[in-house]
Motif scaffolding. Structure first.
Motif, mmCIF file in Angstrom:
data_model
loop_
_atom_site.group_PDB
_atom_site.id
_atom_site.type_symbol
_atom_site.label_atom_id
_atom_site.label_comp_id
_atom_site.label_asym_id
_atom_site.label_seq_id
_atom_site.Cartn_x
_atom_site.Cartn_y
_atom_site.Cartn_z
ATOM 1 N N ALA A 86 0.904 -1.180 0.008
ATOM 2 C CA ALA A 86 0.106 -0.032 -0.064
ATOM 3 C C ALA A 86 0.812 1.287 0.106
ATOM 4 C CB ALA A 86 -0.949 -0.168 1.226
ATOM 5 N N TRP A 87 0.344 2.349 -0.876
ATOM 6 C CA TRP A 87 0.718 3.569 -0.572
ATOM 7 C C TRP A 87 -0.227 4.321 0.155
ATOM 8 C CZ3 TRP A 87 -1.416 8.102 -2.760
ATOM 9 C CH2 TRP A 87 -0.666 9.229 -2.363
ATOM 10 N N ASP A 88 0.332 5.163 1.065
ATOM 11 C CA ASP A 88 -0.681 5.992 1.910
ATOM 12 C C ASP A 88 -0.215 7.539 1.680
ATOM 13 O OD1 ASP A 88 -2.831 4.568 3.358
ATOM 14 O OD2 ASP A 88 -1.182 3.230 4.188
ATOM 15 N N ARG A 89 -1.136 8.449 1.455
ATOM 16 C CA ARG A 89 -0.842 9.911 1.211
ATOM 17 C C ARG A 89 -0.177 10.307 2.547
ATOM 18 N NH1 ARG A 89 -3.826 13.423 -2.649
ATOM 19 N NH2 ARG A 89 -3.126 15.424 -2.547
ATOM 20 N N GLU A 90 -0.731 9.685 3.656
ATOM 21 C CA GLU A 90 -0.309 10.601 5.035
ATOM 22 C C GLU A 90 0.934 10.016 5.392
ATOM 23 O OE1 GLU A 90 -3.318 9.509 7.872
ATOM 24 O OE2 GLU A 90 -4.794 11.121 6.943
ATOM 25 N N ALA A 91 1.364 8.881 4.524
ATOM 26 C CA ALA A 91 2.757 8.343 5.188
ATOM 27 C C ALA A 91 3.965 9.271 4.596
ATOM 28 C CB ALA A 91 2.923 6.939 4.492
ATOM 29 N N GLY A 92 3.757 10.136 3.681
ATOM 30 C CA GLY A 92 4.925 11.151 3.389
ATOM 31 C C GLY A 92 6.150 10.249 2.524
ATOM 32 N N ASP A 93 7.296 10.442 3.070
ATOM 33 C CA ASP A 93 8.263 9.668 2.209
ATOM 34 C C ASP A 93 8.382 8.005 2.517
ATOM 35 O OD1 ASP A 93 9.143 11.898 1.128
ATOM 36 O OD2 ASP A 93 9.995 12.530 2.661
ATOM 37 N N ASP A 94 7.736 7.621 3.295
ATOM 38 C CA ASP A 94 7.670 6.235 3.649
ATOM 39 C C ASP A 94 7.651 5.150 2.497
ATOM 40 O OD1 ASP A 94 8.124 6.989 6.137
ATOM 41 O OD2 ASP A 94 6.321 6.421 7.060
ATOM 42 N N GLY A 95 6.876 5.545 1.416
ATOM 43 C CA GLY A 95 6.601 5.033 0.141
ATOM 44 C C GLY A 95 5.648 3.586 0.460
ATOM 45 N N TRP A 96 6.087 2.354 -0.230
ATOM 46 C CA TRP A 96 5.198 1.204 -0.352
ATOM 47 C C TRP A 96 5.322 0.451 0.909
ATOM 48 C CZ3 TRP A 96 1.326 0.608 -3.866
ATOM 49 C CH2 TRP A 96 1.186 1.474 -4.791
ATOM 50 N N SER A 97 4.322 -0.114 1.666
ATOM 51 C CA SER A 97 4.508 -0.838 2.615
ATOM 52 C C SER A 97 4.729 -2.225 2.421
ATOM 53 C CB SER A 97 3.159 -1.087 3.417
ATOM 54 O OG SER A 97 2.158 -1.880 2.456
ATOM 55 N N GLU A 98 5.317 -3.226 2.836
ATOM 56 C CA GLU A 98 5.651 -4.544 2.448
ATOM 57 C C GLU A 98 4.579 -5.468 2.354
ATOM 58 O OE1 GLU A 98 8.993 -5.442 1.848
ATOM 59 O OE2 GLU A 98 9.727 -3.196 2.174
ATOM 60 N N GLY A 99 4.805 -6.581 1.603
ATOM 61 C CA GLY A 99 3.871 -7.470 1.484
ATOM 62 C C GLY A 99 3.864 -8.107 0.199
ATOM 63 N N ALA A 100 3.098 -9.106 -0.194
ATOM 64 C CA ALA A 100 2.764 -9.514 -1.637
ATOM 65 C C ALA A 100 1.999 -8.795 -2.565
ATOM 66 C CB ALA A 100 2.242 -10.839 -1.341
ATOM 67 N N ALA A 101 2.441 -8.700 -3.690
ATOM 68 C CA ALA A 101 1.473 -7.989 -4.533
ATOM 69 C C ALA A 101 0.619 -8.784 -5.266
ATOM 70 C CB ALA A 101 2.328 -7.349 -5.729
ATOM 71 N N SER A 102 -0.291 -8.353 -6.056
ATOM 72 C CA SER A 102 -1.170 -9.197 -6.920
ATOM 73 C C SER A 102 -1.630 -8.455 -8.198
ATOM 74 C CB SER A 102 -2.407 -9.407 -5.839
ATOM 75 O OG SER A 102 -3.298 -8.197 -5.933
ATOM 76 N N THR A 103 -2.507 -8.807 -8.735
ATOM 77 C CA THR A 103 -3.128 -8.222 -10.028
ATOM 78 C C THR A 103 -4.383 -7.189 -9.649
ATOM 79 O OG1 THR A 103 -4.476 -9.940 -10.596
ATOM 80 C CG2 THR A 103 -2.195 -10.035 -11.458
ATOM 81 N N THR A 104 -4.634 -7.078 -8.422
ATOM 82 C CA THR A 104 -5.688 -6.236 -7.932
ATOM 83 C C THR A 104 -5.253 -5.163 -7.567
ATOM 84 O OG1 THR A 104 -7.173 -8.333 -7.783
ATOM 85 C CG2 THR A 104 -7.795 -6.000 -6.777
ATOM 86 N N VAL A 105 -5.609 -3.771 -7.986
ATOM 87 C CA VAL A 105 -5.173 -2.645 -7.519
ATOM 88 C C VAL A 105 -6.719 -1.812 -7.023
ATOM 89 C CG1 VAL A 105 -4.328 -0.396 -8.076
ATOM 90 C CG2 VAL A 105 -3.542 -2.337 -9.188
ATOM 91 N N THR A 106 -6.497 -1.345 -5.891
ATOM 92 C CA THR A 106 -7.640 -0.270 -5.393
ATOM 93 C C THR A 106 -7.032 1.035 -5.002
ATOM 94 O OG1 THR A 106 -7.164 -0.730 -2.998
ATOM 95 C CG2 THR A 106 -8.552 -2.242 -4.048
ATOM 96 N N VAL A 107 -8.065 2.162 -5.382
ATOM 97 C CA VAL A 107 -7.564 3.407 -5.225
ATOM 98 C C VAL A 107 -8.862 3.971 -4.464
ATOM 99 C CG1 VAL A 107 -7.132 5.535 -6.379
ATOM 100 C CG2 VAL A 107 -6.549 3.215 -7.655
ATOM 101 N N THR A 108 -8.334 4.491 -3.320
ATOM 102 C CA THR A 108 -9.199 5.139 -2.533
ATOM 103 C C THR A 108 -9.065 6.604 -2.729
ATOM 104 O OG1 THR A 108 -9.056 3.324 -0.914
ATOM 105 C CG2 THR A 108 -10.045 5.606 0.030
ATOM 106 N N LEU A 109 -10.421 7.456 -2.865
ATOM 107 C CA LEU A 109 -10.425 8.733 -3.339
ATOM 108 C C LEU A 109 -10.998 9.715 -2.070
ATOM 109 C CD1 LEU A 109 -11.860 8.238 -6.652
ATOM 110 C CD2 LEU A 109 -9.410 9.097 -6.238
ATOM 111 N N GLY A 110 -10.402 10.522 -1.596
ATOM 112 C CA GLY A 110 -11.041 11.567 -0.592
ATOM 113 C C GLY A 110 -10.765 11.116 0.745
#
Length: 292
Positions: free
Chosen positions: A268-292
């Motif tokens: 996951a990439w979180d807007r509030e995380a600043g420079d922390d970047g992507w969290s660790e974990g397994a990727a997949s072929t599903t992407v979710t985008v949360t708005l607002g």
């Protein structure tokens, strides 16, 4: 009189001292110095804080790291997405991004040399289209790719020669100077470098509807497997590379669309995380985008 010349004052008891006014002036001067030092420190710390908080996107690929502002990164994502939609090789996106960086710093500017405009500084007088068309990033990028595909062996020829044949620039050698930036952008935004892009952004003040983001994805990348539920857009990609391209596109366009969180599987990439970047974990072929 000698005491007066020395700046001394004798009171009625015979005690000699410096004039009170001189002491007050010294204290005032000292206070001013302390204030200036403190003020300078505050200004310096505020400048450092502001510079650290300035919206910025960082891209890492092939052992290289480059930084761009969100507007540049969003335009780069559009340019790369259109190459994916057209099923062009990664080299095409690298050439397009390198050219756009040299011509406009990947900004959709409304001015340039003579009648040059837009991302690629295309000229209406040279048949690239009308002013309004050239200032449409989707149109101008497709026109660039149309011209690029007419260049023989563009996948292997020197980038300066290729870009010059397309652009007819007055400074052809300058393209080579920015090939590194073009290659890094293309690698991450096409999904070849997983978790290669992250952005530090200001707080979201407004968000587009998921349907608007889905429409942009379809227009730019050709992705049509997107479903909106509330404020969340879920995209099902055909493979993990495409999923990373969608995820990076979503982060790159977060400043425009107001995305606050992007996930690809467990990462996951979180807007509030600043420079922390992507969290660790397994990727997949599903992407979710949360708005607002």
């Amino acid at each position: 009189m000698p005491h007066e010349r020395l700046g001394l004052v004798m009171d009625e008891s015979g005690v000699t001292s410096h004039p009170p006014r001189r002491r007050r002036r010294g204290r005032i001067a000292l206070l001013l110095v302390v204030a200036l030092v403190a003020g300078g420190g505050w200004l310096a710390s505020r400048f450092l804080y502001d510079s650290l908080r300035t919206p910025r996107c960082t891209i890492t690929a092939a052992g290289m790291t480059e930084s761009f502002d969100p507007e540049q990164t969003g335009n780069a994502a559009l340019i790369t997405a259109l190459s994916i939609k057209r099923d062009l090789p990664p080299r095409a996106a690298t050439i397009a991004l390198t050219t756009a960086y040299q011509e406009s710093k990947i900004l959709n500017i409304t001015y340039g040399d003579r009648d040059s405009l837009g991302l690629f500084q295309q000229r209406p007088s040279q048949g690239w289209g009308t002013k309004e068309q050239i200032l449409d990033p989707v149109y101008s990028t497709n026109k660039f790719y149309d011209a690029l595909l007419k260049v023989e062996d563009y996948e292997h020829a020197d980038i300066t020669e290729i870009a010059q044949k397309v652009q007819r620039s007055g400074y052809p050698e300058a393209y080579r100077d920015h090939e590194g930036q073009g290659r890094v952008l293309a690698s991450a935004l096409s999904g070849h470098s997983p978790a290669g892009l992250t952005c530090r952004l200001a707080e979201a003040t407004g968000a587009a509807k998921p349907a608007a983001v889905a429409k942009a994805l379809a227009t730019e990348m050709g992705v049509k497997q997107a479903e909106a539920t509330g404020d969340v857009l879920t995209v099902t990609a055909p493979d993990q590379q495409t999923a990373w391209a969608v995820a990076h596109w979503s982060v790159a366009r977060a400043a425009q669309f107001g995305a606050t969180r992007v996930t690809i599987g467990e990462r996951a990439w979180d807007r509030e995380a600043g420079d922390d970047g992507w969290s660790e974990g397994a990727a997949s072929t599903t992407v979710t985008v949360t708005l607002g």
